[in-house]
Design an enzyme around this catalytic site. Structure first.
Site, short mmCIF file in Angstrom:
data_model
loop_
_atom_site.label_atom_id
_atom_site.label_comp_id
_atom_site.label_asym_id
_atom_site.label_seq_id
_atom_site.Cartn_x
_atom_site.Cartn_y
_atom_site.Cartn_z
N GLU A 36 0.81 -1.22 0.00
CA GLU A 36 0.00 0.00 0.00
C GLU A 36 0.85 1.27 0.00
O GLU A 36 0.59 2.21 -0.73
CB GLU A 36 -0.92 -0.03 1.23
CG GLU A 36 -1.63 1.28 1.53
CD GLU A 36 -2.90 1.46 0.73
OE1 GLU A 36 -3.32 0.48 0.07
OE2 GLU A 36 -3.46 2.57 0.75
N ASP A 37 1.87 1.27 0.85
CA ASP A 37 2.55 2.55 1.12
C ASP A 37 3.94 2.70 0.52
O ASP A 37 4.55 3.76 0.63
CB ASP A 37 2.67 2.76 2.64
CG ASP A 37 1.31 2.88 3.31
OD1 ASP A 37 0.35 3.22 2.60
OD2 ASP A 37 1.22 2.62 4.52
#
Ligand code: MN
Length: 742
Positions: free
Chosen positions: A76-77
């Site tokens: 995700e990051d």
């Protein structure tokens, strides 16, 4: 920040053959990927996955789960991809990390349809591999622990989602420790005032009972030693949220020690559980109805334990849980305790960690997923699943399909207040599933509730004992208080209008403005309410506004009173007395059809006053007497207790008087007078000079020096009655005068 070797050591403590290489690889990979990213707190971002991993070591999870925790935010990051993780850690871990990435995007406090769909995705992900849930819950727990650093608007939303979805889900999966901590933190953010109040009260009760708790612990330990049972005894304080919820649900205060403290007895075997129970029950008496054997019948989330409450060594009620070490572990960790590297036997990339098939949590998940396959309507699914997930809640819908979650036992009134305070305040009726139902109806899951509103409504005070939600109760209390104040200030205004009229002046509220300071009141409303309540005499207001005003009302009654004739009254001792004033009304005990100036009553119902009477200025309530009409009681009347369990008979009524009302109203007073010639005449004189009537008078009790008598009076209003009472008290023949039921 925890170092690589510390994490490995932690796992090694419960899993000596730990796959160090996997943990090291995940640690280094996640640290490099997150690089210089920072959290909202300013800490390096990597501290977050590391803390999540640490939480999972407390639950004794295997290294694969811990590695997934380290990687859970990378896709995700950071620049990490599923393919890269598959390459480095194998497709099984890649799938888990991807699953968590998807869950991250699920918004569980969104619109109903979306919410249902997202909850479905979450459950599907869990059923495939329970490690997804364990990492997700640990992730949420760390985010909750660090919620202070989030922007305020986000905090409440995250806390609500935690309270509504994640905490119950942890509970459903048997993870009580996780559930409790999530609930506690969420509670602190959702209702900070209640949290502080409950926490302070718990600390105070703990301080007061420290000694008692030690005594009980010692007595229990001594008992088990005597019976040669190897048992650990520990006292346990209930958490603020669970105390608060119980208080809210049952409208109870927490006073008893057993409401707040419990003792846990942990033994070696199931046999020892029953031996310990036998020893306890033969030493102290048990409280009936509190015994539960969850060992022979485990709860749906696999919880096993014996519960009992005894009257303990210090005559205090003591709540006990008796269980084995194994049961204790399951009570704390639930599915996590079941899934601990059982199926993989140390293999890191072996079979998935499905929830062990023997567990009840598995059966629940199974059943839920079957329902999921049957119906493709996500809203049906929400009703069938979310409802079961929160067993102590009911879920109802507005006609427009908005979901309203309420505690079990909630009524349409709670529903109305949950929608909006205004809706609650103006609620006069409800349709449940299209049918008009009483407002006291207990709502069921899936009910569609339509609230019927009226602008003229003021929530009846009696509702307070009917509702189960704190929000509704607080709002009703506030509305009632405002209504009473309004009622008093309306009454005050009418009293002043009359007083001004008698002095040949016209009353305006503005005329009070310049004298607020002299009257020591902060605003005009305050003056009116004080006059209405009888705290401030209308004559004092007159004197303030017109400095040369002469009070005519307190001068003794004009002779005209006596010319009206005297009534003859016989006392209990057979003595005949004469009292001044109107003759007794013959119709006193008859219903006064339409003549009673009271609002809130249907025109066709006869209305009468309670025997003790009620006068304007009293806060009043009507009680429906089936077949005969409505009886008006002052709200403080003890006689109302008889109707406490029949809230449907209570109706909200208000006085409806204006300056032309020439009615007098019944009030019963008790007067204790000195036994001396002329004292009864004195009392009659005070009553007459105050322009009040005596309706009946009876002697209640006669002592050598004093006589107590009950007098049924007829007065204009509460202020009139209070003035009369104070003048009676001032009379030298009278030792006490007070209102009965007032
Ligand atoms: Mn995270």
């Amino acid at each position: 920040m925890m170092r690589q070797y510390e994490l490995v050591e932690r796992v090694q403590r419960y899993k000596p053959d730990v796959n160090e290489a996997l943990l090291n690889k995940a640690y280094v990979y996640a640290m490099q990927k997150h690089g210089h990213q920072k959290r909202a707190s300013g800490d390096p971002y990597f501290s977050h996955p590391l803390e999540v991993a640490a939480i999972l070591t407390e639950m004794h999870m295997d290294e694969a789960t811990i590695a997934v925790a380290l990687l859970h935010d990378t896709i995700e990051d950071t620049t990490a991809t599923r393919a890269e993780i598959d390459d480095l850690f194998g497709p099984e871990m890649g799938k888990l990390v991807e699953g968590l990435t998807k869950l991250k995007k699920l918004d569980l406090v969104s619109k109903k349809a979306e919410q249902a769909e997202n909850l479905r995705k979450l459950l599907l992900a869990i059923s495939e591999d329970v490690r997804v849930l364990l990492v997700k819950l640990a992730d949420r727990l760390h985010n909750m622990r660090t919620l202070d650093h989030m922007p305020e608007a986000k905090r409440l939303r995250i806390a609500e989602e935690t309270m509504d979805i994640y905490a119950p889900l942890a509970g459903r999966m048997g993870m009580q420790g996780m559930r409790e901590e999530l609930e506690e933190i969420a509670f602190r953010y959702i209702n900070p005032e209640a949290y502080r109040a409950v926490t302070a009260r718990l600390a105070e009760i703990f301080e007061r009972n420290k000694g008692v708790l030690t005594d009980i612990e010692k007595a229990l330990s001594a008992l088990f030693e005597k019976h040669a049972i190897n048992a650990g005894v520990k006292s346990r304080q209930k958490k603020p949220w669970s105390v608060f919820r119980k208080m809210e649900a049952k409208a109870l205060s927490f006073e008893q020690l057993s409401d707040i403290f419990g003792f846990r007895v942990v033994v070696d075997t199931v046999e020892d559980c029953y031996r310990a129970l036998g020893a306890i029950h033969t030493t102290w008496s048990m409280v009936p109805g509190r015994f539960k054997d969850y060992i022979s019948t485990p709860k749906q989330n696999d919880y096993r334990s014996i519960h009992t409450t005894i009257v303990g060594p210090s005559r205090q009620r003591v709540e006990l849980q008796i269980r084995t070490r194994e049961m204790n572990k399951i009570a704390e960790y639930g599915v996590a305790a079941h899934s601990i590297y059982k199926d993989t036997g140390g293999k890191t990339n072996g079979a998935g960690h499905a929830i062990s098939k023997e567990t009840n949590a598995y059966a629940w998940l199974r059943r839920t997923i079957e329902q999921l396959a049957e119906g493709d309507n996500p809203e049906d699914f929400l009703e069938n699943t979310k409802l079961e997930l929160f067993q102590d809640q009911v879920f109802c819908f507005t006609p427009k399909g908005m979901l309203i979650a309420l505690p079990r036992g909630a009524t349409p009134i709670d529903f109305a207040y949950a929608v909006h305070t205004d809706v609650g305040d103006t609620c006069v009726g409800a349709k449940v599933n299209g049918r008009i139902m009483p407002l006291m109806t207990e709502l069921k899951n899936g009910d569609e509730v339509e609230i019927i509103r009226s602008k003229a409504q003021v929530p009846p005070a009696a509702w307070e004992s009917v509702v189960v939600t704190g929000k509704a109760r607080a709002a009703i209390r506030r509305a009632t208080k405002n209504a009473i104040r309004k009622q008093y200030s309306g009454l005050g205004a009418r009293i002043l209008e009359r007083a001004f009229e008698r002095a040949g002046k016209t009353f305006t509220k503005e005329s009070l403005k310049p004298v607020l300071h002299r009257l020591a009141r902060k605003d005009i409303e305050d003056v009116l309410a004080s006059v209405g309540r009888g705290e401030l005499a209308s004559t004092d207001v007159m004197k303030a506004v017109f400095p040369d005003y002469k009070d005519e009302r307190v001068t003794p009654a004009a002779p005209k009173q006596r010319e009206e004739g005297w009534s003859k009254i016989r006392n209990a001792a057979g003595m005949l007395f004469q009292i001044p004033g109107r003759a007794a009304r013959k119709d006193k005990d008859q219903p006064r059809d339409g003549a009673v100036p009271i609002r809130g009553v249907r025109g066709d119902l006869p209305v009468r006053f309670a025997p003790e009477g009620a006068v304007p200025g009293d806060r009043i309530v009507g009680i429906v007497q089936p077949g005969t009409g409505i009886t008006i009681y002052p709200i403080q009347s003890p006689a109302l207790q008889a109707f406490d369990d029949q809230p449907e008979r209570w109706i909200d009524v208000r006085w409806d008087i204006d300056e032309r009302t020439k009615e007098r109203f019944p009030a019963r007073v008790s007067v204790t007078a000195i036994n001396a010639p002329g004292s009864l005449a004195d009392i009659a004189q005070v009553v007459a000079s105050n322009d009040a009537n005596i309706h009946t008078l009876s002697m209640v009790r006669t002592a050598p020096d004093f006589t107590e008598m009950l007098i049924d009076l007829e007065v204009w209003d509460l202020k009139h009655l209070n003035r009369l009472l104070s003048q009676l008290k001032d009379n030298s023949s009278v030792s006490d005068a007070r209102r009965v039921n007032g």
